[in-house]
Design a protein around this motif. Structure first.
Motif, short mmCIF file in Angstrom:
data_model
loop_
_atom_site.label_atom_id
_atom_site.label_comp_id
_atom_site.label_asym_id
_atom_site.label_seq_id
_atom_site.Cartn_x
_atom_site.Cartn_y
_atom_site.Cartn_z
N PHE A 1 0.99 96.96 37.75
CA PHE A 1 1.30 95.87 38.67
C PHE A 1 2.66 96.11 39.34
N ALA A 2 3.64 96.57 38.58
CA ALA A 2 4.98 96.74 39.13
C ALA A 2 5.04 97.87 40.16
N GLN A 3 4.28 98.96 39.96
CA GLN A 3 4.45 100.12 40.83
C GLN A 3 3.26 100.40 41.76
N GLN A 4 2.15 99.71 41.56
CA GLN A 4 1.00 99.94 42.44
C GLN A 4 0.34 98.62 42.86
N GLY A 5 -0.11 97.85 41.86
CA GLY A 5 -0.96 96.69 42.12
C GLY A 5 -0.32 95.64 43.00
N SER A 6 0.96 95.35 42.76
CA SER A 6 1.61 94.32 43.57
C SER A 6 1.62 94.73 45.04
N ILE A 7 1.81 96.02 45.32
CA ILE A 7 1.87 96.49 46.71
C ILE A 7 0.51 96.31 47.39
N TYR A 8 -0.58 96.68 46.67
CA TYR A 8 -1.91 96.45 47.24
C TYR A 8 -2.12 94.96 47.51
N ALA A 9 -1.68 94.14 46.54
CA ALA A 9 -1.86 92.69 46.70
C ALA A 9 -1.10 92.18 47.93
N PHE A 10 0.10 92.70 48.17
CA PHE A 10 0.89 92.26 49.33
C PHE A 10 0.13 92.53 50.63
N VAL A 11 -0.46 93.74 50.71
CA VAL A 11 -1.20 94.10 51.93
C VAL A 11 -2.37 93.13 52.12
N ILE A 12 -3.11 92.88 51.03
CA ILE A 12 -4.27 91.99 51.13
C ILE A 12 -3.82 90.58 51.54
N LEU A 13 -2.72 90.11 50.95
CA LEU A 13 -2.21 88.77 51.27
C LEU A 13 -1.95 88.60 52.76
N ILE A 14 -1.32 89.62 53.37
CA ILE A 14 -1.00 89.49 54.80
C ILE A 14 -2.28 89.43 55.63
N PHE A 15 -3.27 90.25 55.27
CA PHE A 15 -4.50 90.22 56.06
C PHE A 15 -5.28 88.92 55.85
N VAL B 1 0.44 83.37 44.93
CA VAL B 1 -0.16 84.65 44.55
C VAL B 1 0.89 85.77 44.63
N TRP B 2 1.64 85.75 45.72
CA TRP B 2 2.71 86.75 45.93
C TRP B 2 3.67 86.76 44.73
N PHE B 3 4.05 85.58 44.27
CA PHE B 3 4.98 85.48 43.16
C PHE B 3 4.34 85.96 41.85
N VAL B 4 3.10 85.55 41.63
CA VAL B 4 2.44 85.86 40.36
C VAL B 4 2.23 87.37 40.20
N VAL B 5 1.75 88.07 41.26
CA VAL B 5 1.46 89.50 41.09
C VAL B 5 2.72 90.33 40.93
N SER B 6 3.83 89.91 41.55
CA SER B 6 5.04 90.73 41.46
C SER B 6 5.97 90.21 40.36
#
Lengths: 567, 110
Positions: B75-89, B43-48
């Protein structure tokens, strides 16, 4: 009150706060000095990590860089946040279970070798010093722009503050100072952003304001800005000019480098349990994401504001902030065609560009450009200092513990007493502050260039050695040592070749596979992995006690839950 | 200040786990951990790298619904960062559950 008195007041108040915390949180043992006693709560550690991580570059330069690079600026946004996923999943919990003081501690013990430990110490000092010189420089610049003292005096004041709380408090003092610094810097960053977003889009949340569509024209902010860019001969804001491959490699190098920076990794040694280390990375990334998702909004607002307020404006009618920044030399106008108007155009235009804007202005001058109150301008200065000082302190601690713990205690003088080691740690921290200050006052010409490359160096040295050390049992000391040496040497050589020795050759045509020096750390990392894995196959497998050690760090139970959580 | 246990500044206690049942349980715990990691890193790879870089240009033909964001750029400037936070939690939740399931958790509150 004037801008300058507000700045003095806010900067002095924030410094008094940091010093007060340092006196309150003195370190009494090496454990407190290196890892704050291992009893920091995950939330406080997350906040401290965020301040530790976000440097003068994140606070002052990043939004300006994105503003000028458009889509290409995404490499910083994704690169400097995506690394935290790697840190949470691949490194932090296992290193916390290992329970050491420093990164070289892990490398030395896992690879059963003093040579590996020394190689790691050298990499840690090299990476940290390249990074810290830029921070002290940032401190000097903020002082000189806002308080009108010269850069040298500014650096010395900054050194004195860092000296005081890093030497006295060690990691314990630094941790709680960084918590305060995070609060100062995020407040200073968000206030102007919220003001701007309200003014431009009517939505107080910058992340949402950025997606605003003007109801009267039906155009989004991006469509308007792309239109302006096309008209003025700049590349479209939302597409960028770097090749996809290069963007891929730079992003990967920044991500992996972030996960491999010793001053970030060591923060996760300070929490009580493995599960705290996991959640603490999550908190850190939330605190970082707050600033990182705001930066693209500031970038677009500032870019649009700048073009609208200067393009084709008669020079005689420019607003006051224009003249103020012109006086600093960061903004300059040269009326090449003598028409008295400011032509601010890109490489595809048929007239010459007449306006040169330093990217750092975008965050620092934004409050003035938008006519925000004087206290907001002072706040931005205090925030920039908080960002630079917190990062500098974290880096200096890595350098001092590398010397007093890894070099003296674990290598040269194993019989040193705890008291002696603590004195050595303080002396090393003091010496490191002085060297960093010297580099800040007399920066070698390439410091600014080199800071960005600390990531490539961290990516190509530590990250593969640590990941292989946790996820494989078969990786041997010979493999890890050769991998680290070849990885960092290759990366440093490629960067020096293009950035220091032959800057004139630094174009896409001369790069290997079209990968810029910024992205070469990714290749260095792959080289490190390959060498380590191949060499390990041909060397005797690690001794039994090391394989037991790997088994132990993979399971959370037994990380020492005897700590009380303070703060 | 509580005592550091195991001693800081050196490797944890090196007594090997000899009980074969515990060893098998730890091995299975590790396999499950790796499976979670692979899933989350995909998921990390796909979103970024996927949506934010490789597919950014084609995705820019669409807007994030209800906003003015070109999708690839978002995705490049907002969405991927939100996804990273969700992934860690998500990772934290999965792993804390796994620790308890395999009896390797550290005890204590929250």
């Amino acid at each position: 009150m004037t801008v300058q008195s507000w700045t003095f007041l806010l900067v002095a108040a924030s410094f008094a706060l940091y010093i007060g915390i340092a006196i309150w949180q003195r370190a009494g043992s090496t454990q407190e000095f290196y890892v704050a006693g291992g009893g920091v709560s995950p939330l406080a550690n997350g906040m401290a990590t965020a301040a530790d991580w976000m440097s003068a570059a994140s606070f002052i330069s990043m939004a300006g860089l994105i503003s000028f690079m458009g889509y290409d600026g995404s490499v910083y946004l994704m690169g400097w946040t995506g690394g935290y996923v790697l840190l949470a999943l691949l490194l932090a919990p296992y290193l916390r279970k290992f329970g050491a003081f420093t990164v070289p501690d892990f490398v030395g013990d896992r690879y059963y070798s003093q040579t590996a430990r020394i190689v790691a110490v050298i990499c840690a000092i090299f990476v940290s010093f390249t990074y810290v010189a830029g921070q002290m420089r940032g401190v000097g610049i903020v002082f000189s722009r806002f308080l009108e003292v010269d850069i040298t005096t500014g650096v010395i004041i900054g050194m004195a503050i860092v000296f005081f709380y890093a030497v006295l408090g060690g990691m314990k003092g630094i941790t709680y100072t960084q918590v305060a610094q995070y609060c100062v810097l995020i407040f200073a960053y968000m206030v102007p952003a919220i003001f701007l977003s309200m003014m431009i889009t009517g939505n107080p949340i910058p992340q949402m304001g950025l997606g605003h569509v003007d109801p009267s024209t039906g155009l989004s902010l991006f469509e308007s800005l792309n239109g302006l860019h096309e008209q003025l001969g700049f590349a479209a804001y939302t597409s960028g000019t770097k090749s996809t491959l290069d963007v891929f490699f730079i992003t990967a190098a920044l991500m992996v480098g972030t996960a491999g920076l010793p001053h970030v990794i060591v923060r996760f040694y300070t929490v009580p349990r493995v599960r705290d280390a996991r959640i603490s990375v999550g908190w850190a990334l939330i605190f970082i994401a707050l600033l990182y998702t705001t930066a693209p909004a500031i970038a677009v607002f500032a870019r649009t504001n700048l073009i609208n307020s200067v393009s084709e404006t008669p020079y005689s009618e420019v607003p006051e902030w224009f003249n103020n920044w012109e006086a600093t030399g960061l903004l300059s106008f040269d009326d090449k065609n003598g028409d008295g108007l400011i032509q601010f155009v890109g490489p595809n235009a048929d007239v010459e560009n007449e306006l040169t804007v330093d990217r750092d202005i975008m965050v620092l001058a934004n409050p003035e450009i938008s006519g925000l109150p004087a206290w907001v301008v002072g706040l931005v200065a205090a925030g920039g200092l908080a960002a630079a000082l917190s990062t500098a302190a974290g880096l200096l601690l890595v350098v001092s513990s590398a010397i007093s713990h890894d070099l003296l205690k674990r290598s040269l003088m194993p019989e040193i007493t705890e008291r002696g080691e603590l004195i050595a740690a303080r002396v090393a921290a003091g010496a490191a502050v002085v060297v960093a200050g010297y580099l800040g006052v007399n920066p070698p010409g390439f410091v600014a260039e080199v800071v960005a490359f600390a990531f490539g160096l961290a990516a190509s040295s530590f990250f593969p050695a640590i990941v292989l050390g946790i996820f494989t049992k078969r990786t041997t000391r010979e493999g890890a040592i050769l991998g680290m040496i070849l990885g960092i040497t290759f990366t440093a050589a490629y960067i020096s070749w293009f950035k220091l020795l032959h800057p004139e050759l630094n174009t896409a045509a001369n790069w290997w596979f079209g990968i810029s020096p910024e992205g070469i750390g990714t290749l260095g990392m792959l080289l490190n992995f390959t060498v380590a894995i191949v060499v390990s196959r041909f060397t005797p497998e690690p001794p039994a006690h090391v394989q037991v050690l790997v088994d132990l760090i993979r399971v959370p139970r037994g990380a020492g839950e005897a700590h009380e959580i303070s703060a | 200040m509580a005592d550091a246990e195991p001693p800081y500044g050196s490797a944890p206690k090196r007594e090997s786990v000899t009980d074969p049942e515990t060893r098998a349980r730890h091995a299975e715990y590790w396999r499950r951990n790796i499976r979670y990691l692979v899933g989350l890193l995909v998921v990390w790879f796909v979103v970024s790298f996927g949506f934010g870089i490789i597919l950014a240009e084609p995705l820019n033909a669409f807007n994030l619904p209800g906003t003015g964001f070109p999708l690839g750029f978002w995705f490049a400037q907002q969405g991927s960062i939100y996804a990273f936070v969700i992934l860690i939690f998500v990772y934290v939740k999965l792993m804390n559950g796994l620790d308890v399931e395999f009896g390797v958790d550290e005890g204590g509150e929250s």
